[in-house]
Design an enzyme around this catalytic site. Structure first.
Site, short mmCIF file in Angstrom:
data_model
loop_
_atom_site.label_atom_id
_atom_site.label_comp_id
_atom_site.label_asym_id
_atom_site.label_seq_id
_atom_site.Cartn_x
_atom_site.Cartn_y
_atom_site.Cartn_z
N SER A 15 0.82 -1.22 0.00
CA SER A 15 0.00 0.00 0.00
C SER A 15 0.85 1.26 0.00
O SER A 15 0.59 2.20 -0.76
CB SER A 15 -0.93 -0.01 1.22
OG SER A 15 -1.82 -1.10 1.15
N CYS A 43 -1.73 -5.93 3.26
CA CYS A 43 -3.16 -5.62 3.41
C CYS A 43 -4.01 -6.33 2.36
O CYS A 43 -5.00 -6.97 2.68
CB CYS A 43 -3.37 -4.11 3.34
SG CYS A 43 -5.11 -3.64 3.52
N CYS A 48 -5.57 -7.33 5.90
CA CYS A 48 -6.87 -6.79 6.28
C CYS A 48 -7.98 -7.07 5.28
O CYS A 48 -9.12 -7.29 5.69
CB CYS A 48 -6.75 -5.28 6.54
SG CYS A 48 -5.68 -4.39 5.42
N LYS A 51 -8.87 -10.92 5.33
CA LYS A 51 -9.34 -11.19 6.69
C LYS A 51 -10.75 -10.65 6.89
O LYS A 51 -11.61 -11.33 7.45
CB LYS A 51 -8.40 -10.55 7.69
CG LYS A 51 -8.87 -10.63 9.14
CD LYS A 51 -8.22 -9.54 9.97
CE LYS A 51 -8.68 -8.15 9.54
NZ LYS A 51 -7.98 -7.07 10.25
N GLY A 176 -1.95 -12.44 21.83
CA GLY A 176 -2.98 -11.63 22.48
C GLY A 176 -3.24 -10.32 21.77
O GLY A 176 -3.87 -9.43 22.34
N TYR A 178 -4.38 -8.10 18.01
CA TYR A 178 -5.60 -8.06 17.20
C TYR A 178 -5.67 -9.20 16.21
O TYR A 178 -6.76 -9.73 15.91
CB TYR A 178 -5.74 -6.70 16.51
CG TYR A 178 -4.77 -6.45 15.37
CD1 TYR A 178 -5.14 -6.74 14.06
CD2 TYR A 178 -3.51 -5.92 15.59
CE1 TYR A 178 -4.27 -6.51 13.01
CE2 TYR A 178 -2.64 -5.68 14.56
CZ TYR A 178 -3.01 -5.98 13.26
OH TYR A 178 -2.15 -5.76 12.23
N ILE A 179 -4.53 -9.64 15.67
CA ILE A 179 -4.54 -10.74 14.70
C ILE A 179 -5.02 -12.02 15.38
O ILE A 179 -5.86 -12.75 14.84
CB ILE A 179 -3.15 -10.93 14.08
CG1 ILE A 179 -2.75 -9.70 13.26
CG2 ILE A 179 -3.13 -12.18 13.19
CD1 ILE A 179 -1.33 -9.76 12.72
N GLU A 182 -8.83 -11.71 16.21
CA GLU A 182 -9.70 -11.75 15.03
C GLU A 182 -9.83 -13.16 14.46
O GLU A 182 -10.94 -13.61 14.17
CB GLU A 182 -9.16 -10.79 13.97
CG GLU A 182 -9.37 -9.33 14.35
CD GLU A 182 -8.70 -8.36 13.41
OE1 GLU A 182 -9.09 -7.17 13.41
OE2 GLU A 182 -7.77 -8.75 12.68
N THR A 311 -2.44 0.13 7.54
CA THR A 311 -2.39 0.40 6.11
C THR A 311 -2.64 1.87 5.77
O THR A 311 -1.90 2.45 4.97
CB THR A 311 -3.39 -0.50 5.37
OG1 THR A 311 -2.99 -1.87 5.54
CG2 THR A 311 -3.45 -0.18 3.89
N HIS A 436 -32.71 8.19 15.32
CA HIS A 436 -33.38 7.09 16.00
C HIS A 436 -34.23 6.28 15.05
O HIS A 436 -34.87 6.84 14.15
CB HIS A 436 -34.27 7.67 17.12
CG HIS A 436 -34.99 6.63 17.91
ND1 HIS A 436 -34.37 5.85 18.86
CD2 HIS A 436 -36.29 6.25 17.87
CE1 HIS A 436 -35.25 5.02 19.39
NE2 HIS A 436 -36.42 5.24 18.81
N GLU A 441 -26.80 6.54 17.74
CA GLU A 441 -27.41 7.60 18.54
C GLU A 441 -26.94 7.59 19.99
O GLU A 441 -27.03 8.59 20.69
CB GLU A 441 -28.93 7.51 18.48
CG GLU A 441 -29.53 6.34 19.23
CD GLU A 441 -31.05 6.33 19.20
OE1 GLU A 441 -31.65 7.39 19.50
OE2 GLU A 441 -31.63 5.28 18.88
#
Length: 447
Positions: A15, A43, A48, A51, A176, A178-179, A182, A311, A436, A441
């Site tokens: 990227s 990416c 990303c 994934k 532990g 994010y990868i 996820e 990215t 709403h 909201e």
């Protein structure tokens, strides 16, 4: 006429590298880029984008589970991992083609081979060809970091997980971050038995503690087995399965073991020692605010610099580099208040300071929260509650951070991040009429 073959030679067509190449070419530079694997980088090819598509596929399992409450009767529904995997890989092929078109449409010459640095203005290609360039940009990204233990060669990383021939019935995830979270969430939703091994007692460091605790509670309720404060000592094959030894209990049997213990800058073997480019202890290329290394003619952007591994950040760095060096517009990147998300189920997202960070820096802060059950969750058997929180400077009313977990949190957070970046106050949210009924909201109704 230039004294060099190219004004700019970019190593890495991810990227950041593609954006830098395109913008530099638009400024009139003669540009070439070398990529040893596939155009698009982490990416697009192994990160990303594929994934997130797996996330969508796994989310459908949840929707399908309570379709009857929506009035739909779906008989004989089955899941085919190969069908999802093939669709995702086909779209990766499509995106790679688009990235290639971007380069060719801007007359950027592409070398589909490895490139290394031979001198301050010299690059050697794997074919043996040597080319010269006035400026060299390194944009080689990051690579999965795998700890040393017996049997680590039997494990996979996030590079290989997209290409599994079959869905594992059981999966051990080490990590532990994010990868790890996820992929644990993806495979759990698809029906795989998932165990997460983490060497500390915390996951998702850097995210707001209260939001992470809610994520852990939901993940455990959904059946993910978390084993904290332990790590893999060895992995060995036992017939068709793997035995994962942690040293504290009986080994875990699993079809696959995914190592997701972080990523390291992909700087090895680039010939940086030939030009005296300084590296940090973890192999990251040291750069100044204008992305310039210790070698005047060599720059670096993206994950190989180990600043912010996202990215959109790499893209902005590549753009700023090209504008600064070739566009006559010298500029830097602002790294404050960068929004980020973790695409677990449900996803969490945040921007700005966490509550802990704000209290440490500001002292007096107010925290506003909304703990609610999203209307969409009324159809689900999972009684899961969303949680939004806003951290505000007690003196000025300025919003210091917004953090949330719940359906579509990343989509909502992106717009809220504009408000935090702009330095708006809590009063600005209070003055905004609620849309709403919506989950968003809750942000203008926080108490």
């Amino acid at each position: 006429m230039s004294d060099y073959d190219y004004d700019l030679f970019v190593i890495g067509a991810g990227s950041g590298g593609v954006r830098a190449s395109r913008i530099a070419a638009s400024h009139g530079a003669k540009v070439a880029v070398a990529e040893e694997y596939r155009i698009g980088g982490t990416c697009v090819i192994r990160g990303c984008v594929p994934k997130k598509m797996l996330v969508y596929g796994s989310m459908f399992a949840e929707e399908l589970g309570h379709a009857d409450k929506y009035g739909w009767t779906i008989e004989g529904a089955t899941f085919d991992w190969n069908a999802l995997r093939s669709f995702v890989m086909a779209d990766v092929d499509r995106l790679e083609g688009l990235y290639g078109n971007t380069l060719s449409s801007h007359e950027v010459e592409l070398f589909r081979e490895r490139a290394t640095i031979a001198g301050p203005h010299e690059v050697t290609l794997a074919s043996g060809k040597t080319v010269s360039a006035g400026t060299i940009l390194i944009a080689t990204g990051g690579w999965p970091s795998v700890p040393e233990f017996p049997g680590n060669d039997l494990c996979i990383t996030s590079n290989e997980v997209f290409h599994l021939e079959q869905q594992p019935k059981s999966l051990v995830v080490q990590g532990g971050g994010y990868i790890a979270m996820e992929f644990a969430s993806i495979f759990n939703a698809l029906g795989t038995e998932v165990s997460v091994i983490n060497r500390s007692d915390k996951v998702l460091r850097g995210y707001d503690v209260q939001i992470v605790e809610r994520m852990l509670h939901i993940a455990m309720e959904r059946g993910i087995d978390f084993r904290m404060s332990c790590e893999i000592e060895k992995v060995e094959r036992d017939g068709d399965c793997l035995l994962v030894h942690t040293g504290t209990e009986n080994p875990i049997r699993a079809d696959q073991v995914l190592i997701a213990t972080g990523r390291k800058p992909n700087s090895e073997g680039l010939g940086l020692e030939n030009v005296g480019v300084e590296l940090a202890g973890n192999g990251a290329i040291k750069v100044d605010e204008y992305n310039q290394t210790s070698c005047e003619s060599i720059y670096a952007v993206g994950d190989v610099t180990d600043r912010v591994q996202l990215t959109p950040v790499a893209i902005r760095e590549g753009h700023a580099f090209a504008d600064s060096v070739f566009g006559g517009n010298k500029r830097t990147i602002d790294y404050d208040n960068i929004p980020s998300a973790v695409f677990t189920q449900p996803p969490l997202a945040g921007v700005g300071m966490t509550e802990t960070e704000a209290r440490s820096q500001y002292g007096g802060v107010k925290v506003y929260t909304s703990d609610f059950r999203p209307m969409k969750n009324l159809f689900s058997d999972h009684v899961e509650r969303g949680l939004y929180k806003m951290i505000v400077d007690d003196t000025s009313g300025k919003i210091l951070g917004i953090h949330m977990i719940g359906p579509e949190s990343p989509e909502i957070l992106q717009v809220a991040a504009v408000a935090v970046k702009a330095g708006l106050t809590k009063q600005a949210f209070d003055d905004t009429v609620a849309l709403h009924p919506s989950m968003a909201e809750e942000l203008v109704l926080l108490k």
